[in-house]
Design an enzyme around this catalytic site. Structure first.
Site, mmCIF file in Angstrom:
data_model
loop_
_atom_site.group_PDB
_atom_site.id
_atom_site.type_symbol
_atom_site.label_atom_id
_atom_site.label_comp_id
_atom_site.label_asym_id
_atom_site.label_seq_id
_atom_site.Cartn_x
_atom_site.Cartn_y
_atom_site.Cartn_z
ATOM 1 N N GLU A 12 0.899 -1.158 0.000
ATOM 2 C CA GLU A 12 0.000 0.000 0.000
ATOM 3 C C GLU A 12 0.932 1.200 0.000
ATOM 4 O O GLU A 12 1.699 1.389 0.936
ATOM 5 C CB GLU A 12 -0.911 -0.071 1.224
ATOM 6 C CG GLU A 12 -2.016 0.958 1.220
ATOM 7 C CD GLU A 12 -1.666 2.170 2.056
ATOM 8 O OE1 GLU A 12 -1.068 3.112 1.486
ATOM 9 O OE2 GLU A 12 -1.993 2.184 3.254
ATOM 10 N N CYS A 64 -2.070 8.248 4.692
ATOM 11 C CA CYS A 64 -2.037 7.846 3.283
ATOM 12 C C CYS A 64 -3.275 8.342 2.550
ATOM 13 O O CYS A 64 -3.308 8.356 1.328
ATOM 14 C CB CYS A 64 -1.894 6.345 3.143
ATOM 15 S SG CYS A 64 -2.897 5.415 4.300
#
Lengths: 527, 527
Positions: free
Chosen positions: A264, A301
């Protein structure tokens, strides 16, 4: 106690000579503990132990596996204030955040314990035999998910607990039946060792095989590289930068036996503000986004790094208001001097681009390692022409793009790189008038948000935390929620296997009482 | 009619100059039709059309998608004898096999039509909002599978219908909502064009967007390479050799945006014969395996190429009987002169290895392109020491390994490369006495068979056709059965999305009546 050593299985070990400290960014000083990087020999031993442990752990009963996960949660809580203090000293994050993240970590472990205990997650699928079928008899076939093998987990800099040592990747891998070797993040090696000690206690208390977990210190890239290249490692979980994730992905793809890497990575999380909504709500939107951009010093994120709107007085009003609001917020500390250095460098690189205008930048004095939140603006055309502006500036930074037209807006969205999230800000029935915008946005992201902010990743079955490359290396999986277990398992079929030798999940009598697809009907009944 | 042209969307096109014929291995002559390889420009156009078609096709109604799939099946059947004759002339396979494979192809298309029509395959997962939750409200989140985008399918040499133009990969990709570009297999380009014409008719009859399907001719590797490298292509399906599949996997992994490649590649499908069963059943086993090894001239990916037993009189009896039985079977034709050339070369390479003994080889005269079935034997130690013997010999060849002990047998299994299948032959309660053998075998394969043969891949939900590398490039997926659709989809989440703008699968009222996980409960009820 923090020893600075590696856990090779249940044993503390420090055979190496390469040492490092963690850093307290709030105090701008090194922390006291000295960590010893794992050696090649220790790495080999950890993988060897994991391979041996897998032989037992892969088919351990679901109750034992659930107890193991719950005990890890208990042992993390038992670390109490020492864990919270260590977390804060190694991250510069406030105590509230530390406690919140601990809560999330514990919740994730218990969520996977519940999933495993219930048992239906293996997607048991059974088609019974048809011995008299013409032209050929149909065999009895029974399928379920089984674990891949030892998984290497790379802890994230920005989530010392929830996406690190006992975070989502580790919890999901244990739930799947995979041993885990953690490559500890150097910025929070102490937090990592404490959590590792909790896992090792849980291993011992619940009788799990030695080697089901190891925790390896490392200050550079060598330990991680050696792990990913090791033939005994069968999958990799990573949370971090595009450069880091891609490097591991490439190493894994180049192995004689390629292995899956779920990384990720970066995302600028585009926010599309439709004109009517900007007109009616620009003040509220400005306040909301000033807060979302600076949340956690912009170190999420899902931070909204890109805001797209249609040029005009309304968007100008929004930019002015956002600029006013964002500089009202007190700057906060970043995770590490290297992180603020990278933030300032990337921010400078961005604002030095032609045609980019700085709308707001916190101008007062700030403490060392504290970030100056920044908002910049650019025209749609300049954005399209300059790929540098598409790159993530990790920190409290956002770029507002003033598009000439809806067509330009759609073109920008269609040409964005893959993103974790996309957000649509729309007034009343405005969204329905822009189906192409919604469709283009959906095609570039993993999660789409309506009239909200992308920050805040709910842990629940319906969450997708992942998306098209480079937000992740494989958009077919999520890193958050129960379905993240699918990264670490493979389907496996038994053909004509004797009932008594089948795993309980597939036996005729369904002793676990799980939900199964039997001859195309979902049922908990026995056969 | 066979034109020799490419289908670029619905249009026949032949702009290139590189031409080739297919070959009739039974008559040992070239077939009459001349095929023109696709040019770079045609490839670009096919990908461009697919990208445009995806914008519509990705969210077309489930009924329309199901009708499309069923219409493809109807149109394939409407090709009638011409298809069967073309198939036989390009493969050397008998008419019965051609008809059987057509039946399987049509069945797979209808299976996916049913899956799509029912609709629950999208794994709709809904967690409704908790606006009053502390410390933060919980948003409404709804997740379902959505298609990845244009998929390139590489047809298999050994399944001109069921794993080629409209085979499993294509049917699953269409069902997912992905446009498909087929890289036609040069050995059966005529069969491919006929099936492509059926798909194009179905596209036109059911109003699918032009470009949802293209069929590209190619005689070498360039067309495939260009397709896999093309930025508009989002996934790849392949059935074939390890070298071919790995080359495509590497190309895809090296792209700026890596894409998933599901390649189903080689396998030698180990068969473990436990001692008691060999003692009691060697005659029956010999007959059964002589037939399985030679089935379809050994050109199945599940062909039993490796038989493992414990050295002794019983295993010797089995080998003698197997040798007697296998030479009684009339040799059959291989798919192409290149295939028999490769078979003879690999077989020769294998039998020339030190310590390998040929137990049986068909010795009479055979027609051109007909294969001589062969059985060889080797000691466990020699097998372990010589990796050449672990390689697939594609054709009617099997190697019997005589192990010194159960420990040696287990070591051999544990060190095998990944396999599609493993088979255990056991007498009465014998299997229960060898848990390590079963566990080791399970860890190396995707499907495990009890007292049967690995040939015959049932198309049903509980089938796993895939396995650890190199039997496939990603063991987390299957190439056969309804769950093979998961190769071409990704989870996607809507957060706080207005009900009227959600896809039907996720609307409160559940207008499609599908099964959904709503607040952790599987239900078909509305919200």
């Amino acid at each position: 106690m923090i020893t600075g050593k590696n856990y090779i299985g249940n044993n503390l070990s420090s055979k190496g000579t390469k040492q490092y400290n963690t850093f307290n960014p709030q105090l701008n000083i090194k922390n006291e503990h000295v960590f010893t990087e794992a050696t090649a020999e220790e790495i080999d031993e950890a993988v060897h132990l994991a391979t041996e442990a897998f032989k037992v752990f892969r088919s351990i009963s679901k109750e034992k596996k659930a107890t193991f996960l719950n005990t890890i949660a208990d042992e993390i809580l038992a670390l109490d204030d020492f864990l919270i203090k260590t977390y804060c000293s190694e991250s510069g994050l406030p105590e509230g955040r530390a406690k919140g993240e601990r809560g999330r970590t514990v919740m994730q472990l218990r969520m996977f314990a519940d999933l495993v205990n219930e048992g239906s997650w293996v997607d048991a699928t059974i088609d019974t035999a048809l011995p008299n079928r013409e032209p050929a008899p149909k065999p009895d076939l029974r399928k379920m998910y089984i674990p891949l093998g030892p998984v290497v987990v790379f802890g994230a800099s920005n989530f010392p607990l929830a996406y690190s040592t006992a975070g989502g990747d580790t919890a999901a891998a244990f739930a799947a039946g995979c041993p885990v070797i953690v490559k500890s993040h150097p910025m929070h090696a102490g937090t990592g060792e404490l959590v590792a000690s909790a896992i090792v206690k849980a291993v011992q208390k619940t009788g799990m095989p030695n080697g089901v977990f190891s925790n390896l210190n490392s200050s550079g890239i060598e330990v991680g590289e050696q792990l990913v290249k090791h033939s005994g490692v069968k999958a990799v979980g990573f949370t971090g930068s595009i450069n880091g994730g891609r490097a591991l992905y490439d190493l894994a793809a180049q192995r004689d036996e390629p292995i899956p890497v779920f990384a990720e990575m970066g995302s600028i999380n585009p926010v599309v503000m439709l004109p009517k909504s900007v007109k009616h709500n620009y003040e509220r939107l400005a306040k909301t986004y000033a807060s979302s951009i600076t949340l956690g010093t912009g170190q999420f994120c899902t931070n909204p790094g890109l805001i797209l709107g249609i040029k005009g007085d309304d968007l100008t009003n929004f930019i002015i208001k956002l600029s006013e609001e964002i500089v009202k917020i007190d700057p906060t500390c970043m995770l590490h001097p290297n992180i603020i250095k990278a933030y300032d460098a990337k921010r400078q690189k961005a604002v030095n681009q032609d045609n980019l205008h700085v709308a707001a930048e916190y101008a007062e004095d700030v403490k060392t390692n504290y970030a100056r939140q920044t908002v910049a603006t650019v025209s749609g055309k300049a954005f399209i022409d300059n790929p540098t502006l598409h790159q993530e500036v990790f920190g409290p930074y956002s770029l507002v793009v003033e598009c000439e037209s809806v067509e330009e807006l759609e073109a920008i969205i269609s040409n964005l790189e893959g993103q974790l999230t996309g957000t649509l800000i729309a007034h009343d029935d405005e969204a329905a008038q822009y189906p192409e915008i919604v469709s283009a946005l959906q095609n570039r992201v993993g999660r789409i948000i309506f009239n909200g902010v992308p920050t805040g990743v709910e842990v629940c079955p319906s969450m997708t935390h992942g998306g098209p490359y480079p937000s992740s290396t494989d958009s077919r999986f999520t890193a958050v929620g129960i379905h993240s277990i699918k990264r670490w398992v493979r389907p496996f079929s038994y053909q004509d296997w004797p009932n008594e030798l089948l795993p309980d999940e597939l036996k005729n009598e369904n002793p676990l009482g799980i939900s199964r697809l039997v001859n195309n009907k979902q049922t908990t009944e026995k056969i």
